[in-house]
Design an enzyme around this catalytic site. Sequence first.
Site, PDB file in Angstrom:
ATOM      1  N   ASP A  17       0.793  -1.249   0.000  1.00  0.00           N
ATOM      2  CA  ASP A  17       0.000   0.000   0.000  1.00  0.00           C
ATOM      3  C   ASP A  17       0.824   1.298   0.000  1.00  0.00           C
ATOM      4  O   ASP A  17       0.498   2.235   0.751  1.00  0.00           O
ATOM      5  CB  ASP A  17      -0.958   0.006   1.211  1.00  0.00           C
ATOM      6  CG  ASP A  17      -1.995  -1.101   1.169  1.00  0.00           C
ATOM      7  OD1 ASP A  17      -1.976  -1.922   0.226  1.00  0.00           O
ATOM      8  OD2 ASP A  17      -2.832  -1.171   2.097  1.00  0.00           O
ATOM      9  N   ASP A  55      -4.517  -0.827  -1.950  1.00  0.00           N
ATOM     10  CA  ASP A  55      -5.813  -0.675  -1.285  1.00  0.00           C
ATOM     11  C   ASP A  55      -6.754  -0.040  -2.322  1.00  0.00           C
ATOM     12  O   ASP A  55      -6.392   0.967  -2.941  1.00  0.00           O
ATOM     13  CB  ASP A  55      -5.604   0.247  -0.071  1.00  0.00           C
ATOM     14  CG  ASP A  55      -6.545  -0.031   1.087  1.00  0.00           C
ATOM     15  OD1 ASP A  55      -6.850  -1.213   1.350  1.00  0.00           O
ATOM     16  OD2 ASP A  55      -6.965   0.951   1.750  1.00  0.00           O
ATOM     17  N   HIS A  57     -10.691   0.729  -2.826  1.00  0.00           N
ATOM     18  CA  HIS A  57     -12.075   0.716  -2.341  1.00  0.00           C
ATOM     19  C   HIS A  57     -13.038   1.387  -3.322  1.00  0.00           C
ATOM     20  O   HIS A  57     -12.710   2.444  -3.871  1.00  0.00           O
ATOM     21  CB  HIS A  57     -12.169   1.473  -1.014  1.00  0.00           C
ATOM     22  CG  HIS A  57     -11.302   0.934   0.082  1.00  0.00           C
ATOM     23  ND1 HIS A  57     -11.347  -0.380   0.484  1.00  0.00           N
ATOM     24  CD2 HIS A  57     -10.373   1.528   0.886  1.00  0.00           C
ATOM     25  CE1 HIS A  57     -10.483  -0.567   1.478  1.00  0.00           C
ATOM     26  NE2 HIS A  57      -9.872   0.567   1.736  1.00  0.00           N
ATOM     27  N   HIS A  61     -17.473   2.860   0.506  1.00  0.00           N
ATOM     28  CA  HIS A  61     -17.058   1.603   1.166  1.00  0.00           C
ATOM     29  C   HIS A  61     -17.426   1.608   2.660  1.00  0.00           C
ATOM     30  O   HIS A  61     -17.347   2.656   3.321  1.00  0.00           O
ATOM     31  CB  HIS A  61     -15.543   1.432   0.993  1.00  0.00           C
ATOM     32  CG  HIS A  61     -15.045   0.079   1.364  1.00  0.00           C
ATOM     33  ND1 HIS A  61     -14.423  -0.183   2.564  1.00  0.00           N
ATOM     34  CD2 HIS A  61     -15.094  -1.099   0.690  1.00  0.00           C
ATOM     35  CE1 HIS A  61     -14.103  -1.475   2.608  1.00  0.00           C
ATOM     36  NE2 HIS A  61     -14.493  -2.049   1.485  1.00  0.00           N
ATOM     37  N   HIS A  90     -10.661   6.911   1.584  1.00  0.00           N
ATOM     38  CA  HIS A  90      -9.285   6.815   1.083  1.00  0.00           C
ATOM     39  C   HIS A  90      -9.198   5.754  -0.006  1.00  0.00           C
ATOM     40  O   HIS A  90     -10.029   4.849  -0.066  1.00  0.00           O
ATOM     41  CB  HIS A  90      -8.309   6.466   2.226  1.00  0.00           C
ATOM     42  CG  HIS A  90      -8.552   5.102   2.787  1.00  0.00           C
ATOM     43  ND1 HIS A  90      -9.556   4.837   3.703  1.00  0.00           N
ATOM     44  CD2 HIS A  90      -7.964   3.907   2.538  1.00  0.00           C
ATOM     45  CE1 HIS A  90      -9.557   3.547   3.992  1.00  0.00           C
ATOM     46  NE2 HIS A  90      -8.612   2.943   3.290  1.00  0.00           N
ATOM     47  N   LYS A 115      -6.998  -5.002  -3.078  1.00  0.00           N
ATOM     48  CA  LYS A 115      -7.757  -5.526  -1.939  1.00  0.00           C
ATOM     49  C   LYS A 115      -8.702  -4.457  -1.416  1.00  0.00           C
ATOM     50  O   LYS A 115      -8.459  -3.265  -1.611  1.00  0.00           O
ATOM     51  CB  LYS A 115      -6.801  -5.993  -0.834  1.00  0.00           C
ATOM     52  CG  LYS A 115      -5.900  -4.898  -0.330  1.00  0.00           C
ATOM     53  CD  LYS A 115      -4.882  -5.428   0.654  1.00  0.00           C
ATOM     54  CE  LYS A 115      -4.013  -4.323   1.204  1.00  0.00           C
ATOM     55  NZ  LYS A 115      -4.738  -3.280   1.944  1.00  0.00           N
ATOM     56  N   CYS A 160      -1.993  -2.827   7.629  1.00  0.00           N
ATOM     57  CA  CYS A 160      -1.881  -3.746   6.484  1.00  0.00           C
ATOM     58  C   CYS A 160      -0.584  -4.547   6.488  1.00  0.00           C
ATOM     59  O   CYS A 160      -0.585  -5.718   6.098  1.00  0.00           O
ATOM     60  CB  CYS A 160      -2.090  -2.986   5.186  1.00  0.00           C
ATOM     61  SG  CYS A 160      -3.817  -2.416   5.050  1.00  0.00           S
TER      62      CYS A 160
HETATM   63  C1  VGL Z   1      -4.705   0.629   5.683  1.00  0.00           C
HETATM   64  C2  VGL Z   1      -6.344   1.464   7.047  1.00  0.00           C
HETATM   65  C3  VGL Z   1      -7.269   1.350   6.042  1.00  0.00           C
HETATM   66  C4  VGL Z   1      -3.263   0.244   5.522  1.00  0.00           C
HETATM   67  C5  VGL Z   1      -5.622   0.493   4.665  1.00  0.00           C
HETATM   68  O1  VGL Z   1      -2.780   0.199   4.366  1.00  0.00           O
HETATM   69  O2  VGL Z   1      -2.589  -0.004   6.554  1.00  0.00           O
HETATM   70  N1  VGL Z   1      -5.071   1.094   6.869  1.00  0.00           N
HETATM   71  N2  VGL Z   1      -6.898   0.865   4.846  1.00  0.00           N
HETATM   72 ZN    ZN Z   2      -8.313   0.906   3.249  1.00  0.00          ZN
END
Ligand code: VGL
Ligand code: ZN
Length: 210
Positions: A17, A55, A57, A61, A90, A115, A160
Amino acid sequence: MDPLDPDPEHDLLLVIDVQNDFCPGGALAVADGDAVVPVIAAAMPRFAHVALTQDWHPAGHRSFASAHPGRAAYDSVQCAYGAQTLWPDHCVQGTRGAAFHPALDLTRAQLVIRKGFRPSIDSYSAFFENDRSTPTGLAGYLRERGIRRVVLCGLATDFCVAYSAIDARRQGFEATVMLDACRAIDLEGSLAASLDAMRAAGVVLHDGPP
Ligand code: VGL
Ligand code: ZN
């Protein structure tokens, strides 16, 4: 001795990410998040196998606080699959915030796993969604390719990256986290808790330069 010592055949660098929304100026900015980019750039050439997660979404979401009237970002709610932290909107599919950091070199990436694309379930881990049972397909990919160890870096250490490292162990892979190439959100002690959980799961925490 090089404590990381990548094995070209059996090790894969998994970059978690490293997206604009998790970097300074982004919607869910991790303090100093972009500092991981040069550290990852130094690590990448040392690995024959590199994969990335993104990430990804849909708008609206269920992990977004904006989808829960009366709730604020960083509140926790109960979902069908248990507790879920609510986040600012996000990494919405197709937006600049969801794009990889522009300085992240993607040329050597062999796979991008997206994801969090199912509207009502979040996915911190690169292996399983937050119900802990819906697979992303990564474990099968790694097994078919003969990968034995996953070396993880990216954002965020305590969400993550940690979920992915612990799931890698659950799936029978060795897992090493390059802490220098990660940064944390650290919500109410989540960084310390994640380091403890990773150690307990048999994840190797590597704290030197790559
Ligand atoms: C993440 C919160 C929500 C991460 C992703 O990449 O750690 N944290 N979505
Ligand atoms: Zn996320």
